[in-house]
Design an enzyme around this catalytic site. Sequence first.
Site, PDB file in Angstrom:
ATOM      1  N   GLN A   1      -4.478  -1.878   9.536  1.00  0.00           N
ATOM      2  CA  GLN A   1      -4.438  -3.179   8.886  1.00  0.00           C
ATOM      3  C   GLN A   1      -5.026  -4.234   9.829  1.00  0.00           C
ATOM      4  O   GLN A   1      -4.603  -4.354  10.976  1.00  0.00           O
ATOM      5  CB  GLN A   1      -2.978  -3.526   8.534  1.00  0.00           C
ATOM      6  CG  GLN A   1      -2.824  -4.800   7.734  1.00  0.00           C
ATOM      7  CD  GLN A   1      -3.404  -4.690   6.322  1.00  0.00           C
ATOM      8  OE1 GLN A   1      -3.286  -3.671   5.645  1.00  0.00           O
ATOM      9  NE2 GLN A   1      -4.063  -5.757   5.875  1.00  0.00           N
TER      10      GLN A   1
ATOM     11  N   LYS B   1       0.846  -1.205   0.000  1.00  0.00           N
ATOM     12  CA  LYS B   1       0.000   0.000   0.000  1.00  0.00           C
ATOM     13  C   LYS B   1       0.882   1.255   0.000  1.00  0.00           C
ATOM     14  O   LYS B   1       0.643   2.203  -0.756  1.00  0.00           O
ATOM     15  CB  LYS B   1      -0.919  -0.009   1.236  1.00  0.00           C
ATOM     16  CG  LYS B   1      -2.025  -1.053   1.119  1.00  0.00           C
ATOM     17  CD  LYS B   1      -2.815  -1.266   2.397  1.00  0.00           C
ATOM     18  CE  LYS B   1      -3.792  -2.423   2.187  1.00  0.00           C
ATOM     19  NZ  LYS B   1      -4.551  -2.799   3.358  1.00  0.00           N
TER      20      LYS B   1
ATOM     21  N   ASP C   1     -11.048   2.477   3.919  1.00  0.00           N
ATOM     22  CA  ASP C   1     -11.436   1.064   3.789  1.00  0.00           C
ATOM     23  C   ASP C   1     -12.958   0.916   3.719  1.00  0.00           C
ATOM     24  O   ASP C   1     -13.467  -0.132   3.317  1.00  0.00           O
ATOM     25  CB  ASP C   1     -10.926   0.251   5.002  1.00  0.00           C
ATOM     26  CG  ASP C   1      -9.601  -0.452   4.710  1.00  0.00           C
ATOM     27  OD1 ASP C   1      -9.256  -0.601   3.515  1.00  0.00           O
ATOM     28  OD2 ASP C   1      -8.919  -0.865   5.676  1.00  0.00           O
TER      29      ASP C   1
END
Length: 284
Positions: A97, A53, A120
Amino acid sequence: MTARIIDGKAIAQEVRAEWKVRADALKERGISPGLAVIIVGEDPASRVYVGNKVKACAELGLYSEHIALPADTSEAALLAKIAELNADPKIHGLLVQLPVPRHIDSSKVIEAISPEKDVDGFNPINVGALSTGNMRFAPCTPFGAMTLLEKAGVPIEGKHAVVIGRSNIVGKPMAMLLLQANATVTICTSKTVDLAKFTRDADILVVATGKPKMITGDMIKPGAAVIDVGINRMADGKLCGDVDFESAKEVAGWITPVPGGVGPMTITMLIANTVQAAERAAGL
Ligand code: NDP
């Protein structure tokens, strides 16, 4: 019939180039879209995902911060870090994460991320916004799968889309996005009786079960678009999807390979969501 292969790598490059134009336009106004990624602990797979990422941000000239916290970080310390980044104007997108270590409540973490920075799309406020048709951020993997369908020219409106899997990160948001695109949507789970009855009626079949090669060619309607979200590591070290690619490609009209299908799109859509967050923060 031999299916058209939907090349996720090539489409991801094309989509990244489109978003780079928007990121560059922001930079001309003195705004550098910024993403912060927090990782707690040493999980090797998570470290690879986070590294990818951050690398993607660098490739597109986005600002990024990679915050690696030790596995014994307290929930309170993590929430304090999130609050700090929520208030940081350099950061437009923020994610933690998953999974986080067991002593941390992942729901609290997701809810702590500002909905405006929740790239997200997991915060319940954004989940609600998606289901009421006022989407702010689509979760990256289903957003990537939708983009593949659109770029491949697969008709969606009025078609029967069957999604196998109901996870919060893939199955449920995928179904919502298809519904919003005017498909007639069926969601199947491990409790579905006679799965093949549903899959054989699907014009669009999205498979996200984590069960290697469970969908075979005889379960697919001729000409259907098959989107394989699964990523499974086999005993020989190779990756495979939840669809048996060899038999499925003889029946389907379109199919995504694994690797090289949905996978490359997930990070691309994270970039897209970060640039969108920066545009919104700038009032654009
Ligand atoms: P989950 O384990 O959270 O969910 C799996 C879903 O599949 C559940 O809803 C489960 O049903 C359903 N399911 C399992 N077995 C069957 C079956 N035999 N028949 C019908 N439904 C079944 O997985 P995720 O959604 O997180 O991930 C799914 C796959 O996608 C995995 O392979 C994962 O690695 C991959 N993935 C890929 C990403 C990418 O970037 N390409 C990103 C995220 C995930 P029930 O709810 O009844 O248990």
